[in-house]
Design a protein around this motif. Structure first.
Motif, mmCIF file in Angstrom:
data_model
loop_
_atom_site.group_PDB
_atom_site.id
_atom_site.type_symbol
_atom_site.label_atom_id
_atom_site.label_comp_id
_atom_site.label_asym_id
_atom_site.label_seq_id
_atom_site.Cartn_x
_atom_site.Cartn_y
_atom_site.Cartn_z
ATOM 1 N N LEU A 96 0.857 -1.189 0.000
ATOM 2 C CA LEU A 96 0.000 0.000 0.000
ATOM 3 C C LEU A 96 0.892 1.239 0.000
ATOM 4 O O LEU A 96 1.486 1.578 1.032
ATOM 5 C CB LEU A 96 -0.899 0.014 1.236
ATOM 6 N N GLY A 98 -0.044 4.321 -1.663
ATOM 7 C CA GLY A 98 -0.782 5.429 -2.279
ATOM 8 C C GLY A 98 -0.969 6.608 -1.335
ATOM 9 O O GLY A 98 -1.509 7.636 -1.736
ATOM 10 N N THR A 102 1.521 12.959 4.819
ATOM 11 C CA THR A 102 1.561 14.387 5.184
ATOM 12 C C THR A 102 2.312 14.631 6.490
ATOM 13 O O THR A 102 2.993 15.639 6.644
ATOM 14 C CB THR A 102 0.137 14.972 5.294
ATOM 15 N N GLN A 178 -4.897 3.818 -7.190
ATOM 16 C CA GLN A 178 -6.140 3.848 -6.423
ATOM 17 C C GLN A 178 -7.000 5.042 -6.847
ATOM 18 O O GLN A 178 -6.526 5.944 -7.541
ATOM 19 C CB GLN A 178 -5.855 3.886 -4.922
ATOM 20 N N VAL A 234 3.659 0.802 3.508
ATOM 21 C CA VAL A 234 4.982 1.161 2.992
ATOM 22 C C VAL A 234 5.914 1.626 4.106
ATOM 23 O O VAL A 234 7.132 1.633 3.957
ATOM 24 C CB VAL A 234 4.839 2.271 1.914
ATOM 25 N N LYS A 386 6.292 7.593 10.511
ATOM 26 C CA LYS A 386 5.092 8.409 10.298
ATOM 27 C C LYS A 386 5.427 9.891 10.370
ATOM 28 O O LYS A 386 4.873 10.687 9.637
ATOM 29 C CB LYS A 386 4.035 8.109 11.375
#
Ligand code: UTP
Length: 408
Positions: A96, A98, A102, A178, A234, A386
């Motif tokens: 994943l 996509g 941010t 996506q 990811v 993150k």
């Protein structure tokens, strides 16, 4: 759709500001904007009005995990079962990638982040490396499907090509894009990116299987006869992909899905917890847990709701096929969304200014009727990236990678 039709529709929806700059646009841009308006999914945009509705949850109960000690004890049996499934070509993987990342604030796809210190080591490279370790053991490869979005597709594909797919067989890698949905402000008004374009964002990580279908990839899944899909994020540098022990443990459990979980570091750790809700597997977010629930302990002192999800799941393909077309819950998330204001000024907000609309892969767990949580050792398999600094950052991930003997 022509201008009059678009105007009538937008008037009805209270969104005519989208056409404020129409007169100043070139013919090409006008057509582009009209096409965008025609394809707006209004069911998504109108969900903004339901943001403050409280969602009632069902009755939650603990869901027993296969704990690390048991995983270790049954390691050989689980491992051979998993290796067999990989060798029999029953397993596919879905990365994943996509998301827009941010919180990290990196202006490229997150997988392009260099996590090396004295050498270049990209996140994508690390993940492929982790995958190859397991496929080498099984003396074969597995198909890897990579989900991107309109925003990062070209960069991602080019990066893989430039790096020769990091040594993974090219014929086993496919990319798919996506879907995108509009973003709104807090009053439900669609935000504009520029005079001729609506602000769009990827529709969350829950739509991956539908996006695979829309991209025609499910033909490949069928042709290859895949029975299990290992879907993963990811942004965990220690992510173990196509892990034979996890695959074996899930198959052995008879469940239709499996989840890699880690033991919570403390009752108030900000992770979603895998449990049962009205008898079905479900992930309860940290902010949905009462203090009492978060602190509940078993007689041996362990937390009752003690296992957090790591975004690494295994789903049976027949179950995924059954789910196709089912409505998934829409999550309305407050984010910082760069936009153009009514006067045509470009604004880069420094605090959340609007909503993005996302479906989440964790809701697929609730839609499946059974799920086995498999505990993995967090220091060995969980190095999320993150934030730009501090907790779950490149810096904290590098420490964990180094502790696992990875040369940086
Ligand atoms: P996150 O929930 O961390 O979202 O994604 P994000 O967009 O990457 O980051 P923030 O919240 O803006 O900081 C978890 C995983 O799901 C993928 C991400 O790429 C990551 O692997 N994802 C997320 C998608 O593939 N598509 C999406 O629309 C959202």
């Amino acid at each position: 759709m022509n201008y009059t039709q678009a105007y009538e529709l937008l008037k009805h929806k209270g969104q005519t500001h989208i056409l404020d700059f129409f007169d100043s646009l070139t013919e090409k841009d006008r057509q582009r904007l009209l096409a965008q308006i025609e394809h707006i999914d209004w069911s998504v945009v109108e969900a903004a009005g339901r943001k403050n509705e409280t969602k009632s949850r069902g009755k939650t109960e603990p869901l027993n995990a296969i704990e690390a000690a048991e995983m270790e004890r049954k390691k050989d049996a689980f491992h051979s079962l998993g290796i067999k499934a990989i060798r029999d070509k029953k397993v596919g993987c879905v990365l994943l990638a996509g998301g827009q990342g941010t919180r990290l604030g990196f202006d490229k796809p997150k997988g392009m982040l260099n996590i090396g210190i004295n050498r270049k080591l990209y996140l994508f490279e690390m993940l492929i490396c982790n995958l190859m370790k397991n496929t080498r053991d099984a003396e074969t490869t597995v198909p890897l499907y990579i989900m991107t979005s309109d925003k990062n597709h070209e960069d991602t594909v080019t990066f893989f090509q430039e790096h020769n797919f990091f040594g993974y067989p090219k014929e086993d890698i496919s990319f798919f894009i996506q879907e995108m949905v509009p973003c709104t402000d807090f009053h439900g008004k669609i935000l504009m990116e520029n005079p001729s374009a609506i602000c769009m964002s990827p529709n969350g990580n829950g739509g991956w299987y539908t996006s695979m279908q829309n991209a025609g990839i499910l033909e490949d899944v069928k042709k290859r006869g895949l029975e299990w899909m290992n879907v993963f994020s990811v942004d965990n540098a220690l992510q173990q992909i196509a892990d034979p022990a996890f695959i074996g443990a899930t198959i052995d459990s008879g469940c239709v899905s499996g989840a890699k979980v880690v033991r919570k570091a403390s009752p108030d750790e900000r992770v979603g917890v895998l449990c049962l809700e009205d008898g079905r597997p479900s992930i309860v977010e940290y902010y949905e847990m009462t203090q009492e629930m978060a602190n509940l302990r078993k007689p041996n002192g362990d937390l009752v709701y003690g296992f957090g999800v790591t975004l690494n799941y295994l789903f049976r393909v027949d179950m995924l096929n059954e789910m196709l077309g089912a409505n998934m819950p829409l999550h309305i998330v407050e984010k910082k969304i760069p936009y153009m204001d009514r006067e045509g000024n470009y604004i880069k907000p420094d605090k959340p200014n609007g909503y993005k609309f996302e479906t989440l892969v964790l809701d697929m767990v609730h839609m499946s009727h059974s799920c086995i949580p498999c505990e993995v050792i967090r220091d060995k398999e969980f190095a999320p990236i993150k934030n730009a600094s501090g907790v779950d950052s490149p810096e904290s991930a590098r420490k964990l990678l180094a502790a696992n003997g990875i040369e940086l």
